[in-house]
Motif scaffolding. Sequence first.
Motif, short mmCIF file in Angstrom:
data_model
loop_
_atom_site.label_atom_id
_atom_site.label_comp_id
_atom_site.label_asym_id
_atom_site.label_seq_id
_atom_site.Cartn_x
_atom_site.Cartn_y
_atom_site.Cartn_z
N GLN A 68 17.08 50.87 130.66
CA GLN A 68 16.16 49.93 131.31
C GLN A 68 15.42 49.09 130.27
N LYS A 69 14.94 49.72 129.21
CA LYS A 69 14.32 48.99 128.11
C LYS A 69 15.36 48.86 127.02
N PRO A 70 15.85 47.65 126.76
CA PRO A 70 16.95 47.49 125.80
C PRO A 70 16.56 47.96 124.40
N ILE A 71 17.48 48.65 123.77
CA ILE A 71 17.28 49.14 122.41
C ILE A 71 17.98 48.19 121.46
N MET A 72 17.22 47.55 120.61
CA MET A 72 17.77 46.60 119.67
C MET A 72 17.84 47.21 118.26
N LEU A 73 18.98 47.08 117.62
CA LEU A 73 19.06 47.42 116.21
C LEU A 73 18.24 46.39 115.43
N ARG A 74 17.57 46.81 114.38
CA ARG A 74 16.77 45.88 113.58
C ARG A 74 17.67 45.05 112.68
N ARG A 75 18.53 44.32 113.36
CA ARG A 75 19.52 43.49 112.68
C ARG A 75 19.65 42.19 113.46
N SER A 76 20.52 41.33 113.02
CA SER A 76 20.73 40.05 113.70
C SER A 76 21.49 40.25 115.01
N VAL A 77 21.50 39.21 115.82
CA VAL A 77 22.29 39.22 117.05
C VAL A 77 23.76 39.50 116.72
N ARG A 78 24.26 38.83 115.68
CA ARG A 78 25.66 39.03 115.26
C ARG A 78 25.93 40.49 114.92
N GLN A 79 25.04 41.10 114.16
CA GLN A 79 25.25 42.48 113.73
C GLN A 79 25.11 43.46 114.89
N ASN A 80 24.24 43.15 115.85
CA ASN A 80 24.13 43.99 117.03
C ASN A 80 25.44 43.99 117.82
N LEU A 81 26.03 42.82 117.98
CA LEU A 81 27.28 42.72 118.73
C LEU A 81 28.45 43.36 117.97
N ALA A 82 28.43 43.23 116.67
CA ALA A 82 29.54 43.75 115.87
C ALA A 82 29.51 45.26 115.73
N PHE A 83 28.33 45.86 115.82
CA PHE A 83 28.17 47.27 115.50
C PHE A 83 29.11 48.20 116.28
N PRO A 84 29.20 48.12 117.62
CA PRO A 84 30.10 49.04 118.33
C PRO A 84 31.57 48.86 117.95
N LEU A 85 31.95 47.63 117.60
CA LEU A 85 33.33 47.39 117.19
C LEU A 85 33.60 47.95 115.79
N GLN A 86 32.59 47.91 114.94
CA GLN A 86 32.72 48.50 113.60
C GLN A 86 32.91 50.02 113.71
N LEU A 87 32.21 50.63 114.65
CA LEU A 87 32.37 52.07 114.86
C LEU A 87 33.79 52.42 115.30
N LEU A 88 34.39 51.49 116.04
CA LEU A 88 35.77 51.69 116.50
C LEU A 88 36.80 51.26 115.46
N LYS A 89 36.31 50.80 114.31
CA LYS A 89 37.18 50.36 113.21
C LYS A 89 38.10 49.21 113.62
N VAL A 90 37.55 48.29 114.41
CA VAL A 90 38.29 47.08 114.77
C VAL A 90 38.36 46.17 113.54
N ARG A 91 39.45 45.44 113.41
CA ARG A 91 39.62 44.54 112.26
C ARG A 91 38.54 43.47 112.22
N ARG A 92 38.15 43.08 111.02
CA ARG A 92 37.07 42.11 110.85
C ARG A 92 37.36 40.80 111.59
N SER A 93 38.59 40.34 111.51
CA SER A 93 38.93 39.07 112.15
C SER A 93 38.77 39.17 113.67
N GLU A 94 39.15 40.31 114.23
CA GLU A 94 39.01 40.53 115.67
C GLU A 94 37.53 40.65 116.06
N ILE A 95 36.76 41.32 115.21
CA ILE A 95 35.33 41.45 115.47
C ILE A 95 34.68 40.07 115.53
N ALA A 96 35.01 39.22 114.56
CA ALA A 96 34.42 37.88 114.51
C ALA A 96 34.73 37.10 115.78
#
Length: 238
Positions: free
Chosen positions: A82-110
């Motif tokens: 209900q109350k969104p939890i934001m990582l203390r990072r940029s919007v870009r890094q917040n969106l990229a984070f779950p994909l990085q955990l899944l070890k998605v390729r950098r080009s695909e993440i972008a």
Amino acid sequence: MVKQPMSVTLQDVVLKRRGTRILGPVNLKLEDKGFTIVLGPNGAGKTSLLKVLHGVERLSGGSVRWSVTPVQAREAQAYVFQKPIMLRRSVRQNLAFPLQLLKVRRSEIALRVSDWAGRIGLADALDRPATLLSGGEQQKLALARALIRDPQVLFLDEPCANLDGRSTREIETLLHTSFDAGTRIIMTTHDLGQARRLASDVIFLLNGTVREQADAPSFFAAQRSDEARAFLNGDIIE
């Protein structure tokens, strides 16, 4: 990879905290498709039910069984608070984070980060600190961060609480799109108008137990219990 259908069965589920029963006993089955809205007054156990389904609450009794292995079920789910939890990072890094955990390729993440930033209207804010966004922007970012993983099941706890009409409409549009694309959604809300707009089926909770479960048209047309009828009428129920 072809996704496996993911239904879930709760059998005699009980949840207690410090000796007080919060939930249960609950016997419930949810099929692999649908937009389930969980309704009930404050303290009914709605959030607890979501957490039990998501596997982040230790049961006091009973069982929760998905139609896939526990590992598959866990990896296929996402949860938005209900109350969104934001990582203390940029919007870009917040969106990229779950994909990085899944070890998605950098080009695909972008590519996926750019796509989702555009969908939520934050394409020009990718390098802004997420904590400086407005409440509506943070909620959209939290939702996009969950959906960017393409989960099979999405849990949402009052995602539009305290948001204005425009932000609510934008979030509902995202949810409609994801549902139409095949995401199974289970969501709590106090907004009966929103429930009518979104639900394919409804669970009505009171005092930690399921009082009604029905397809949305049937539930809103004719409630089986006096408590559900009173709730829809705006009456106080205990």
